[in-house]
Scaffold this motif. Structure first.
Motif, PDB file in Angstrom:
ATOM      1  N   GLY A  96      87.040  24.748  11.745  1.00 60.64           N
ATOM      2  CA  GLY A  96      88.454  24.925  12.097  1.00 60.64           C
ATOM      3  C   GLY A  96      89.254  25.619  11.009  1.00 60.64           C
ATOM      4  O   GLY A  96      90.160  26.407  11.305  1.00 60.64           O
ATOM      5  N   LEU A  97      88.936  25.357   9.752  1.00 59.72           N
ATOM      6  CA  LEU A  97      89.657  25.996   8.654  1.00 59.72           C
ATOM      7  C   LEU A  97      89.376  27.496   8.640  1.00 59.72           C
ATOM      8  O   LEU A  97      90.301  28.312   8.503  1.00 59.72           O
ATOM      9  CB  LEU A  97      89.290  25.358   7.314  1.00 59.72           C
ATOM     10  N   LEU A  98      88.139  27.865   8.810  1.00 57.80           N
ATOM     11  CA  LEU A  98      87.799  29.286   8.858  1.00 57.80           C
ATOM     12  C   LEU A  98      88.476  29.970  10.041  1.00 57.80           C
ATOM     13  O   LEU A  98      88.971  31.100   9.920  1.00 57.80           O
ATOM     14  CB  LEU A  98      86.280  29.474   8.925  1.00 57.80           C
ATOM     15  N   GLN A  99      88.554  29.288  11.179  1.00 59.12           N
ATOM     16  CA  GLN A  99      89.236  29.862  12.343  1.00 59.12           C
ATOM     17  C   GLN A  99      90.703  30.140  12.030  1.00 59.12           C
ATOM     18  O   GLN A  99      91.246  31.184  12.390  1.00 59.12           O
ATOM     19  CB  GLN A  99      89.116  28.926  13.545  1.00 59.12           C
ATOM     20  N   GLU A 100      91.352  29.193  11.332  1.00 60.75           N
ATOM     21  CA  GLU A 100      92.762  29.400  10.975  1.00 60.75           C
ATOM     22  C   GLU A 100      92.915  30.552   9.987  1.00 60.75           C
ATOM     23  O   GLU A 100      93.860  31.333  10.077  1.00 60.75           O
ATOM     24  CB  GLU A 100      93.362  28.119  10.394  1.00 60.75           C
ATOM     25  N   CYS A 101      91.992  30.638   9.045  1.00 60.29           N
ATOM     26  CA  CYS A 101      92.043  31.741   8.083  1.00 60.29           C
ATOM     27  C   CYS A 101      91.805  33.081   8.765  1.00 60.29           C
ATOM     28  O   CYS A 101      92.459  34.078   8.437  1.00 60.29           O
ATOM     29  CB  CYS A 101      91.034  31.512   6.958  1.00 60.29           C
ATOM     30  N   ARG A 102      90.916  33.105   9.730  1.00 58.74           N
ATOM     31  CA  ARG A 102      90.688  34.340  10.500  1.00 58.74           C
ATOM     32  C   ARG A 102      91.938  34.726  11.292  1.00 58.74           C
ATOM     33  O   ARG A 102      92.253  35.910  11.433  1.00 58.74           O
ATOM     34  CB  ARG A 102      89.490  34.173  11.434  1.00 58.74           C
ATOM     35  N   ARG A 103      92.634  33.731  11.804  1.00 58.50           N
ATOM     36  CA  ARG A 103      93.899  33.999  12.515  1.00 58.50           C
ATOM     37  C   ARG A 103      94.903  34.647  11.570  1.00 58.50           C
ATOM     38  O   ARG A 103      95.586  35.616  11.935  1.00 58.50           O
ATOM     39  CB  ARG A 103      94.469  32.707  13.106  1.00 58.50           C
ATOM     40  N   LEU A 104      94.981  34.152  10.331  1.00 58.98           N
ATOM     41  CA  LEU A 104      95.878  34.769   9.350  1.00 58.98           C
ATOM     42  C   LEU A 104      95.503  36.223   9.098  1.00 58.98           C
ATOM     43  O   LEU A 104      96.375  37.085   8.978  1.00 58.98           O
ATOM     44  CB  LEU A 104      95.853  33.996   8.026  1.00 58.98           C
ATOM     45  N   ARG A 105      94.203  36.484   9.022  1.00 62.04           N
ATOM     46  CA  ARG A 105      93.743  37.857   8.786  1.00 62.04           C
ATOM     47  C   ARG A 105      94.088  38.765   9.974  1.00 62.04           C
ATOM     48  O   ARG A 105      94.370  39.944   9.793  1.00 62.04           O
ATOM     49  CB  ARG A 105      92.230  37.886   8.517  1.00 62.04           C
ATOM     50  N   ARG A 106      94.068  38.210  11.181  1.00 61.13           N
ATOM     51  CA  ARG A 106      94.410  39.010  12.372  1.00 61.13           C
ATOM     52  C   ARG A 106      95.912  39.244  12.484  1.00 61.13           C
ATOM     53  O   ARG A 106      96.342  40.208  13.130  1.00 61.13           O
ATOM     54  CB  ARG A 106      93.925  38.321  13.650  1.00 61.13           C
ATOM     55  N   THR A 107      96.712  38.361  11.898  1.00 61.73           N
ATOM     56  CA  THR A 107      98.165  38.409  12.120  1.00 61.73           C
ATOM     57  C   THR A 107      98.918  38.776  10.839  1.00 61.73           C
ATOM     58  O   THR A 107      99.167  39.943  10.581  1.00 61.73           O
ATOM     59  CB  THR A 107      98.665  37.072  12.697  1.00 61.73           C
ATOM     60  N   THR A 108      99.256  37.809  10.042  1.00 63.39           N
ATOM     61  CA  THR A 108     100.177  38.014   8.918  1.00 63.39           C
ATOM     62  C   THR A 108      99.542  38.556   7.645  1.00 63.39           C
ATOM     63  O   THR A 108     100.250  39.100   6.798  1.00 63.39           O
ATOM     64  CB  THR A 108     100.898  36.707   8.572  1.00 63.39           C
ATOM     65  N   HIS A 109      98.237  38.404   7.474  1.00 66.60           N
ATOM     66  CA  HIS A 109      97.580  38.810   6.226  1.00 66.60           C
ATOM     67  C   HIS A 109      96.308  39.615   6.504  1.00 66.60           C
ATOM     68  O   HIS A 109      95.206  39.194   6.143  1.00 66.60           O
ATOM     69  CB  HIS A 109      97.259  37.571   5.374  1.00 66.60           C
ATOM     70  N   PRO A 110      96.449  40.782   7.137  1.00 69.93           N
ATOM     71  CA  PRO A 110      95.258  41.552   7.503  1.00 69.93           C
ATOM     72  C   PRO A 110      94.408  41.987   6.317  1.00 69.93           C
ATOM     73  O   PRO A 110      93.213  42.209   6.465  1.00 69.93           O
ATOM     74  CB  PRO A 110      95.825  42.759   8.257  1.00 69.93           C
TER      75      PRO A 110
END
Length: 174
Positions: A42-56
């Motif tokens: 779950g933590l990696l999923q959230e970090c991947r979401r950040l990479r897709r959105t606010t922190h590419p």
């Protein structure tokens, strides 16, 4: 209150734990690897979401960003990238910014208790004595200047680090 304890950051029952993150936000070694392993996918999923959105492009040294904690016993993880001395990032102000920004993000979440590792004292090549001095001085000043946090706990993996941080805390309190 600012304190130093020997322990495992992945088991801390606090509002926030600070991750000494890899710039990619996608996991790494040391503290980052341990937190990702303990948190589960779950933590990696959230970090991947950040990479897709606010922190590419991921995070740069000194920045901080929050995610949920997945399976960790805390509520949130605040990810910060410490300066890498091997890459010429040797300014203590950059190391201090990691903690200042992490504590600001934690306060913004409504957190009251925060666990912090010895950011940059491992693979990033900083002298642990210098890290202890910079981080404890920064924490003490930040807690005085910005009320809202009840506890900033440095969670350290060895007796040597604990001793360095305890000594630095004594100096910071004078």
């Amino acid at each position: 209150m600012v304190e130093a304890v020997r322990g495992d950051l992945t088991t801390q029952r606090l509002d926030v734990v600070v991750n000494a993150a890899d710039p990619s936000l996608l996991g790494g070694g040391g503290v980052d690897g341990a937190l990702h392993a303990a948190a589960g996918p779950g933590l990696l999923q959230e970090c991947r979401r950040l990479r897709r959105t606010t922190h590419p492009d991921g995070l740069t040294a000194g920045e901080a960003v929050a995610t949920g904690a997945s399976n960790l016993p805390c509520r949130w993880v605040v990810h910060t990238v410490g300066p890498n001395r091997h890459r010429g990032q040797s300014d203590p102000a950059l190391l201090a910014a990691c903690l200042t920004n992490s504590l600001a993000v934690a306060r913004g979440l409504g957190a009251r208790t925060v666990g912090v590792p010895a950011v940059s004292a491992g693979a990033f090549g900083w002298d642990p004595t210098e890290v202890a001095g910079v981080l404890t001085t920064t924490a003490a000043a930040d807690v005085r200047a910005h009320p809202g946090l009840d506890l900033v706990r440095f969670v350290l993996t060895s007796e040597r680090l604990l001793s360095l941080f305890q000594d630095a805390l004594e100096r910071a309190r004078r």
